[in-house]
Write a protein that holds these residues in place. Structure first.
Motif, PDB file in Angstrom:
ATOM      1  N   THR A 273       0.852  -1.194   0.000  1.00 36.39           N
ATOM      2  CA  THR A 273       0.000   0.000   0.000  1.00 36.39           C
ATOM      3  C   THR A 273       0.887   1.242   0.000  1.00 36.39           C
ATOM      4  OG1 THR A 273      -0.074   0.248   2.423  1.00 36.39           O
ATOM      5  CG2 THR A 273      -1.731  -1.223   1.393  1.00 36.39           C
ATOM      6  N   SER A 300      -0.121   2.889 -13.784  1.00 38.47           N
ATOM      7  CA  SER A 300      -1.363   3.546 -13.402  1.00 38.47           C
ATOM      8  C   SER A 300      -1.054   4.887 -12.737  1.00 38.47           C
ATOM      9  CB  SER A 300      -2.156   2.663 -12.433  1.00 38.47           C
ATOM     10  OG  SER A 300      -3.193   3.395 -11.833  1.00 38.47           O
ATOM     11  N   GLU A 303      -2.371   5.267  -9.133  1.00 32.92           N
ATOM     12  CA  GLU A 303      -1.536   4.807  -8.022  1.00 32.92           C
ATOM     13  C   GLU A 303      -0.516   5.874  -7.619  1.00 32.92           C
ATOM     14  OE1 GLU A 303      -1.442  -0.017  -8.314  1.00 32.92           O
ATOM     15  OE2 GLU A 303       0.022   1.095  -9.524  1.00 32.92           O
ATOM     16  N   ASP A 306      -2.400   8.268  -5.560  1.00 30.95           N
ATOM     17  CA  ASP A 306      -2.666   7.697  -4.232  1.00 30.95           C
ATOM     18  C   ASP A 306      -1.454   7.856  -3.323  1.00 30.95           C
ATOM     19  OD1 ASP A 306      -5.200   6.927  -5.006  1.00 30.95           O
ATOM     20  OD2 ASP A 306      -4.650   4.835  -5.418  1.00 30.95           O
TER      21      ASP A 306
END
Length: 490
Positions: A273, A300, A303, A306
């Motif tokens: 994560t 991506s 990501e 994030d």
């Protein structure tokens, strides 16, 4: 006496002819009996020539048939520029460009009417990496040696890179194979790369070892740590060192078995994560006291966002000190063709997008950007700086400076120039002292020529290049400002 000699020669000729025909008959019988290869079965003996000509075709295409701008991954014009820069000889050309400036995707720089004059030229200033580390790093140059491990490269190649990096005042990235005496011997600055197998910094169970991290960080030459999440050659798959290249020496350094393929996991077991990644970065930075960043090939963008959101939630001091962004076109490492060809975003798109995301989340000044992937000429490096990179890492350009001829044998242990083989006979032609000078010349001439482009655009040093200095040819043949294509400007 002469008659006796003639008789002996006649007997020898007869023996050779008989042996030749026997050999042909043996190959004929073998080829007709086997059913695995249709060509050899249907055309015994002669069919074997196919493989020989197929092998020679690689070299004939390169030297006799391919035009200057045709070859991939690097064409003759690109390689010639690197060779000349490395030898410190004239890199000028005559009679016009062989580059097709009308092809979609081609970029060129917008020179100004009043270019920078000599008295206003400025050297690139040092740029700090890792303001929250105990020992921040302040490199001056913008062009450095990317990760190539000892194992993938030969001993004399690593020694030449280490010495050359010291001469040029640039850093040398170890690659994921661990830190060796060969990296250190030249006295250059070192970036220690940690791959998913954690070679050089793991315990007997394969876990990250704080003690080993401290041992590596104790070397003053080790200035930063780079966590390799993925690379352009094979995003989603770990490093591959073929068993034929795993010698006793390399097996000892990496803690693996001699002669067996060294295949790293496809990700760190500790990281699944964004929060895990932030913890992992800060563990390494906290233990070593050195700037710590991450390397990945963009896939991506969600990501990436994030991660940036998680950093802002935790606090900017917890951010990676740098991001090394690799390109989806592949690199010097061995990789499955499907990953090399069709997985990962090329640097031409990913670099401006990731820089824009850093701007969007207010992290652009905190996280330094290192661009990597096929940026071997001055125009490509200048483009990367204009797109928003702070530094450029390069591997294959420095391989060319060592004498690489793009034989495409890197993973076979048969490199004819000694750069990527552990065959002592083939290594003998690579003199570390001589090639170190060429490594340094390549880096220094790169700085010089990128500076020429910057001055033509009216700025006094390369890091002041911006997106409005670049135009890109579109599908309809008309160019657009790079700033218009990617509006956020660094």
């Amino acid at each position: 006496m002469m008659s006796d000699l003639s008789d002996i020669l006649l007997v020898l000729e007869t023996v050779i002819l008989v042996a030749f025909f026997l050999l042909v008959m043996i190959f004929y019988i073998i080829d007709k009996a086997q059913t695995k290869h249709a060509i050899r079965h249907n055309y015994p003996v002669i069919g074997r020539l196919r493989y020989f000509f197929e092998h020679l075709g690689t070299f004939f295409r390169q030297y006799f048939f391919a035009m200057d701008r045709e070859e991939l991954p690097f064409n003759r014009a690109e390689r010639s520029w690197v060779y000349e820069a490395a030898k410190n000889i004239d890199t000028t050309v005559a009679f016009g460009s062989t580059n097709n400036l009308n092809q979609a995707g081609t970029y060129y720089f917008t020179n100004c009417m009043y270019p920078t004059i000599d008295k206003d030229f400025a050297q690139p200033e040092s740029m700090q990496i890792g303001p929250y580390a105990k020992e921040p790093y302040n490199p001056r140059s913008f062009f450095h040696i990317s990760g190539m491990s000892f194992g993938a490269l030969s001993e004399p190649a690593v020694r030449a890179l280490s010495r050359g990096a010291k001469l040029a005042g640039i850093w040398l990235n170890t690659g994921e194979g661990g830190l060796t005496d060969f990296h250190l011997e030249g006295g250059c600055d070192i970036v220690m790369q940690i791959g998913t197998a954690k070679f050089g910094v793991r315990d007997e169970q394969g876990n990250l070892s704080d003690d080993k991290l401290r041992e590596v960080a104790a070397h003053k030459q080790v200035r930063m740590f780079e966590i390799k999440l993925s690379q352009g050659a094979k995003p989603g798959k770990g490093g591959i060192l073929p068993g034929k290249k795993v010698t006793k020496q390399i097996a000892k350094i990496r803690g693996i078995q001699v002669g067996f393929d060294a295949i790293s996991p496809n990700r760190f077991s500790e990281v699944s994560t964004p929060e895990d990644l932030i913890d992992f970065i800060n563990r390494i930075r906290g233990v070593t006291g050195k700037p710590t960043g991450i390397k990945f090939c963009a896939g991506s963008y969600r990501e990436v966002e994030d991660l940036f959101m998680a950093i802002n939630k935790r606090g900017q001091e917890y951010a990676p000190d740098f991001i090394t962004l690799d390109s989806g076109e592949g690199g010097s490492g061995a990789a499955p063709l499907s990953l090399m060809d069709n997985v990962g975003v090329p640097i031409r798109e990913s670099l401006p997008v990731v820089v824009n995301l850093l701007l969007k989340y207010g992290l652009r000044q905190r996280i330094r950007v290192i661009a990597s992937g096929k940026l071997i000429t001055s125009t490509e490096v200048a483009w990367a700086l204009a797109a928003g990179a702070d530094f450029i890492n390069n591997a294959r350009g420095f391989m060319f400076s060592l004498g690489c001829i793009q034989a495409m044998r890197c993973n076979k242990d048969t490199c004819p120039t000694g750069v990527t083989t552990h065959n002592k006979r083939l290594q003998a032609g690579l003199n570390p002292a001589d090639k170190a000078v060429r490594v340094a010349n390549y880096a220094l001439n790169m700085e010089k020529e990128v500076g020429i482009i910057a001055h033509s655009c009216g700025v006094n040093e390369p890091r002041k290049l911006r997106r409005h200095h670049v135009r890109v040819v579109t599908e309809i043949g008309k160019s657009k400002s790079f700033e218009e294509l990617y509006p956020y400007d660094g």
